[in-house]
Design a protein around this motif. Structure first.
Motif, PDB file in Angstrom:
ATOM      1  N   ILE A 354     -52.465  42.367   0.328  1.00  0.00           N
ATOM      2  CA  ILE A 354     -52.284  43.670   0.969  1.00  0.00           C
ATOM      3  C   ILE A 354     -51.291  44.445   0.104  1.00  0.00           C
ATOM      4  N   ALA A 355     -51.703  45.617  -0.378  1.00  0.00           N
ATOM      5  CA  ALA A 355     -50.817  46.433  -1.222  1.00  0.00           C
ATOM      6  C   ALA A 355     -51.067  47.900  -0.886  1.00  0.00           C
ATOM      7  N   ASN A 356     -50.005  48.626  -0.587  1.00  0.00           N
ATOM      8  CA  ASN A 356     -50.207  50.040  -0.234  1.00  0.00           C
ATOM      9  C   ASN A 356     -49.882  50.950  -1.426  1.00  0.00           C
ATOM     10  N   PHE A 357     -50.215  50.495  -2.620  1.00  0.00           N
ATOM     11  CA  PHE A 357     -49.976  51.295  -3.830  1.00  0.00           C
ATOM     12  C   PHE A 357     -51.049  50.887  -4.846  1.00  0.00           C
ATOM     13  N   GLU A 358     -51.147  51.664  -5.887  1.00  0.00           N
ATOM     14  CA  GLU A 358     -52.138  51.332  -6.929  1.00  0.00           C
ATOM     15  C   GLU A 358     -51.432  50.754  -8.143  1.00  0.00           C
ATOM     16  N   HIS A 359     -52.125  49.893  -8.848  1.00  0.00           N
ATOM     17  CA  HIS A 359     -51.514  49.281 -10.044  1.00  0.00           C
ATOM     18  C   HIS A 359     -52.656  48.668 -10.877  1.00  0.00           C
ATOM     19  N   PRO A 360     -52.572  48.810 -12.210  1.00  0.00           N
ATOM     20  CA  PRO A 360     -53.665  48.245 -13.036  1.00  0.00           C
ATOM     21  C   PRO A 360     -53.863  46.748 -12.800  1.00  0.00           C
ATOM     22  N   LYS A 361     -52.773  46.029 -12.496  1.00  0.00           N
ATOM     23  CA  LYS A 361     -52.925  44.584 -12.261  1.00  0.00           C
ATOM     24  C   LYS A 361     -53.770  44.315 -11.013  1.00  0.00           C
ATOM     25  N   LEU A 362     -53.643  45.213 -10.042  1.00  0.00           N
ATOM     26  CA  LEU A 362     -54.433  45.036  -8.812  1.00  0.00           C
ATOM     27  C   LEU A 362     -55.907  45.293  -9.091  1.00  0.00           C
ATOM     28  N   GLU A 363     -56.156  46.229  -9.997  1.00  0.00           N
ATOM     29  CA  GLU A 363     -57.560  46.500 -10.365  1.00  0.00           C
ATOM     30  C   GLU A 363     -58.176  45.265 -11.011  1.00  0.00           C
ATOM     31  N   ARG A 364     -57.389  44.646 -11.894  1.00  0.00           N
ATOM     32  CA  ARG A 364     -57.897  43.440 -12.576  1.00  0.00           C
ATOM     33  C   ARG A 364     -58.116  42.310 -11.569  1.00  0.00           C
ATOM     34  N   LEU A 365     -57.232  42.297 -10.605  1.00  0.00           N
ATOM     35  CA  LEU A 365     -57.349  41.264  -9.573  1.00  0.00           C
ATOM     36  C   LEU A 365     -58.653  41.438  -8.785  1.00  0.00           C
ATOM     37  N   ALA A 366     -58.933  42.688  -8.448  1.00  0.00           N
ATOM     38  CA  ALA A 366     -60.159  42.973  -7.702  1.00  0.00           C
ATOM     39  C   ALA A 366     -61.384  42.601  -8.530  1.00  0.00           C
ATOM     40  N   GLN A 367     -61.292  42.876  -9.856  1.00  0.00           N
ATOM     41  CA  GLN A 367     -62.425  42.515 -10.731  1.00  0.00           C
ATOM     42  C   GLN A 367     -62.627  40.995 -10.757  1.00  0.00           C
ATOM     43  N   ALA A 368     -61.532  40.264 -10.571  1.00  0.00           N
ATOM     44  CA  ALA A 368     -61.630  38.789 -10.593  1.00  0.00           C
ATOM     45  C   ALA A 368     -62.111  38.240  -9.244  1.00  0.00           C
ATOM     46  N   GLY A 369     -62.288  39.115  -8.263  1.00  0.00           N
ATOM     47  CA  GLY A 369     -62.835  38.655  -6.975  1.00  0.00           C
ATOM     48  C   GLY A 369     -61.790  38.458  -5.888  1.00  0.00           C
ATOM     49  N   VAL A 370     -60.552  38.881  -6.154  1.00  0.00           N
ATOM     50  CA  VAL A 370     -59.525  38.799  -5.107  1.00  0.00           C
ATOM     51  C   VAL A 370     -59.426  40.191  -4.471  1.00  0.00           C
ATOM     52  N   ALA A 371     -59.694  40.292  -3.187  1.00  0.00           N
ATOM     53  CA  ALA A 371     -59.728  41.606  -2.549  1.00  0.00           C
ATOM     54  C   ALA A 371     -58.335  42.225  -2.486  1.00  0.00           C
ATOM     55  N   VAL A 372     -58.293  43.528  -2.626  1.00  0.00           N
ATOM     56  CA  VAL A 372     -57.026  44.254  -2.462  1.00  0.00           C
ATOM     57  C   VAL A 372     -57.190  45.137  -1.230  1.00  0.00           C
ATOM     58  N   ILE A 373     -56.395  44.865  -0.226  1.00  0.00           N
ATOM     59  CA  ILE A 373     -56.514  45.594   1.044  1.00  0.00           C
ATOM     60  C   ILE A 373     -55.422  46.661   1.067  1.00  0.00           C
ATOM     61  N   THR A 374     -55.840  47.899   1.190  1.00  0.00           N
ATOM     62  CA  THR A 374     -54.834  48.976   1.164  1.00  0.00           C
ATOM     63  C   THR A 374     -54.507  49.487   2.564  1.00  0.00           C
ATOM     64  N   ASP A 375     -55.427  49.302   3.488  1.00  0.00           N
ATOM     65  CA  ASP A 375     -55.170  49.830   4.847  1.00  0.00           C
ATOM     66  C   ASP A 375     -55.477  48.762   5.901  1.00  0.00           C
ATOM     67  N   PRO A 376     -54.671  47.725   5.964  1.00  0.00           N
ATOM     68  CA  PRO A 376     -54.944  46.649   6.929  1.00  0.00           C
ATOM     69  C   PRO A 376     -54.919  47.173   8.361  1.00  0.00           C
ATOM     70  N   TYR A 377     -55.812  46.641   9.175  1.00  0.00           N
ATOM     71  CA  TYR A 377     -55.827  47.036  10.595  1.00  0.00           C
ATOM     72  C   TYR A 377     -54.911  46.059  11.340  1.00  0.00           C
ATOM     73  N   ILE A 378     -53.721  46.543  11.694  1.00  0.00           N
ATOM     74  CA  ILE A 378     -52.704  45.658  12.269  1.00  0.00           C
ATOM     75  C   ILE A 378     -52.522  45.977  13.748  1.00  0.00           C
ATOM     76  N   VAL A 379     -52.518  44.946  14.576  1.00  0.00           N
ATOM     77  CA  VAL A 379     -52.164  45.159  15.994  1.00  0.00           C
ATOM     78  C   VAL A 379     -50.982  44.252  16.346  1.00  0.00           C
ATOM     79  N   THR A 380     -50.235  44.692  17.343  1.00  0.00           N
ATOM     80  CA  THR A 380     -49.111  43.892  17.826  1.00  0.00           C
ATOM     81  C   THR A 380     -49.415  43.486  19.270  1.00  0.00           C
TER      82      THR A 380
END
Ligand code: SF4
Length: 590
Positions: A354-380
């Motif tokens: 879960i990352a609320n920012f952009e970064h080239p490393k995150l793009e590479r991560l997504a290309q490798a098949g690890v999802a990058v979640i920018t807007d998690p649906y959180i409940v309490t």
């Protein structure tokens, strides 16, 4: 919402005195352990018990396999008293009632295993028991067990009726199967004899190395005892939990879940380590449970529709900060292999970040098949009704307090609403790392063993690699997702035939890359084969310097020289097509 609370206080038990230490009743949860020395080595055993007592152990157990060990207990007890230690001594008996009779003279408590006190080691064969044969065996129990009960009653000794999942008798297995119900009945057969003789200084245990089986067996026992109006205390433990983080996680899942249900009066964390290392996790578990509100409400299991990027056996997700992403070892921290600067997904890589920012490393991560979640649906715990309107694909449940009980209420609500959306447990901790292991394993493990929760997202001010490793260990300890080899190793005792810690570390170093494979490393042949439960392969001490190898429950190689045993074990794993080379890329099963 089903608001029914089944139990709101700790299970009420009577006090049973073990020497000068009260177990059950209003006493705190008692911490105990077991020596690994040869019981005949009186001096060495006294030294170990003193070291245990100094670490905070309140009850110490020694193995008593025969009359020599039983007699040594007199010296051990006296040696402790001479040195000013009144810690109660417990004798652990298997297979040999005469040792129990003798040691009752000196020990404060005798532990018997109802699976082997009268019965021989199970043959795992189908044997037909008609009612008459069954009744005859029960009579035999009464005949053989009565003298010990009478002696314990006369000398005011306590007794543990300690059932182990791996050592049920043929009689029990043929009638009840290898089940929690069989474990409970195995203990009750012996309890009826005690009650007939008006002897009540009894403590029960229902141990298993499988946390789900162990939790089920204790819950069932507590229920049966309550139905019968029998208020005997319970000793909790997960057998053959192994060592290190995995051993602590597994123990916390089993013991901690039950303590938070209000069940359990004394605990032992069994680790393949020096016995005094067991005391710290015990104390942390007892302290955690002491302050936890008890509300025994198990949610009903619901069908779940899984979705990308979640793993069908349970997901591990981490929240990452910009600083963490920019760290040179970010990819390694989240479990990726790095080739030419690019991340590659492996078996132990997190499923998403879960990352609320952009970064080239995150793009590479997504290309490798690890999802990058920018807007998690959180409940309490306060706002989950909005799910009905929003219908998210998957949910992060992040309660602010009382994680276990709020989560149980939430999952029961999801069940009632027929919502099949996957839920990731997003629990935040601020405690020290040692406590984090215990607290998160207890709370998340309890839910996973309840059959609810589809993943884990731990948050704590600790390195990502620590949180990742713990997340995978909890899923594995709760028997959901196998991301590494499962080691079932006994803690060792006076029967151990080789240096367990050294051998376990050696075997682990050569075989820890086999997800889904269960390897048992057991110190002796007396209990090892039964206790290694559902292991795929077993490495068992058969006599000094010799090893037996097992495939499942079958002994396939006997009395191998120890020097050859590691290689032969690996050959056996290869022969059964369960081996991959350590460098070989493992197939992902997302
Ligand atoms: S299996 Fe291990 S702990 Fe159990 S009796 Fe044998 S050596 Fe002792």
């Amino acid at each position: 919402m089903n608001e029914k609370i089944y139990q709101t206080i700790r299970r009420k038990t009577r006090e049973v005195m073990v020497g000068n230490v009260g177990v059950g009743g209003d006493n705190p949860i008692r911490v105990q352990s077991m020596t690994t020395s040869d019981t005949r080595d009186v001096e060495g055993t006294v030294e170990q018990i003193i070291r245990l007592a100094e670490a905070g152990c309140e009850i110490a157990r020694v193995t008593v396999q025969g009359k020599k060990e039983a007699e040594a207990c007199e010296g051990i007890k006296n040696g402790l008293i001479q040195k000013g230690y009144t810690i109660p001594l417990v004798a652990d008996i298997h297979f040999y009632p005469p040792a129990a009779m003798l040691v009752a003279e000196y020990a404060d408590k005798v532990r018997i295993n109802p699976g082997n006190f009268v019965d021989k080691r199970a043959s795992f064969k189908t044997i037909e028991y008609d009612d008459a044969t069954y009744a005859a065996e029960i009579e035999k129990i009464e005949e053989k067990f009565t003298p010990l009960v009478e002696k314990c009653k006369r000398l005011k000794r306590a007794m543990r009726i300690g059932t182990n999942h791996g050592s049920l008798s043929d009689r029990i297995m043929n009638r009840y199967g290898d089940t929690a119900a069989g474990m409970v009945e195995s203990a009750l057969e012996f309890t009826r004899v005690c009650r007939k003789l008006d002897y009540h200084d009894i403590i029960f245990s229902m141990k298993a190395s499988n946390t789900q089986v162990m939790i089920e067996a204790y819950r069932l026992l507590a229920k049966e005892l309550d139905k019968l109006g029998w208020d005997y205390p319970l000793h909790l433990g997960v057998t053959e939990a192994g060592e290190g983080e995995d051993g602590r996680v597994k123990s916390a899942i089993g013991i901690g879940s039950l303590l938070l249900d209000g069940i359990g009066d004394t605990i032992r964390v069994s680790l393949t380590e020096d016995p005094w290392n067991e005391i710290d996790p015990c104390k942390r578990l007892a302290a955690f449970a002491k302050n936890y509100p008890v509300k025994y409400q198990i949610p009903r299991r619901r069908p779940v529709e899984t979705c990308e990027p979640l793993h069908r056996d349970g997901s591990v997700i981490l929240t990452v900060s910009q600083e963490e992403v920019e760290a040179p070892d970010f990819y390694e921290q989240i479990g990726c292999k790095v080739q030419l600067g690019r991340p590659e997904k492996e078996v132990g890589t997190v499923d998403a970040v879960i990352a609320n920012f952009e970064h080239p490393k995150l793009e590479r991560l997504a290309q490798a098949g690890v999802a990058v979640i920018t807007d998690p649906y959180i409940v309490t715990e306060n706002d989950w009704e909005r799910i009905l309107h929003d219908r998210p694909e998957f949910i992060f449940f992040a309660p602010k307090t009382d994680y276990l009980h709020n989560a149980r209420r939430f999952f029961e609500w999801l069940f009632m609403q027929n919502i099949q959306t996957p839920v990731i447990l997003q629990f935040a901790y601020t405690c020290a790392e040692e406590d984090l292991v215990i607290h998160s394993s207890t709370e998340c493990g309890a839910l996973f063993c309840d059959g609810v929760g589809e993943g884990i997202c731990l948050e704590a001010p600790l390195p990502l690699s620590t949180l990742r490793s713990l997340g995978f260990a909890i899923l594995q300890g709760a028997r959901m997702r196998q991301s590494k080899t499962e080691f079932i190793s006994c803690p060792g005792c006076g029967r151990t035939l080789f240096d367990l810690q050294e051998v376990a570390a050696r075997i682990r170093s050569r075989t820890d890359h086999l997800p889904g494979v269960k390897i048992a490393i057991m110190g002796c042949i007396v209990n090892g084969p039964g206790e290694m439960a559902d292991a795929d392969f077993g490495y068992v001490g058969s006599r000094p310097g010799k090893i037996d190898l097992y495939v499942g429950r079958e002994c396939v190689e006997r009395n191998i020289e120890m020097a050859e045993a590691d290689d032969r074990l690996i050959e056996l794993i290869k022969k059964h097509d369960r081996w991959v080379e350590p460098t070989e890329e493992l197939a992902l099963t997302t």
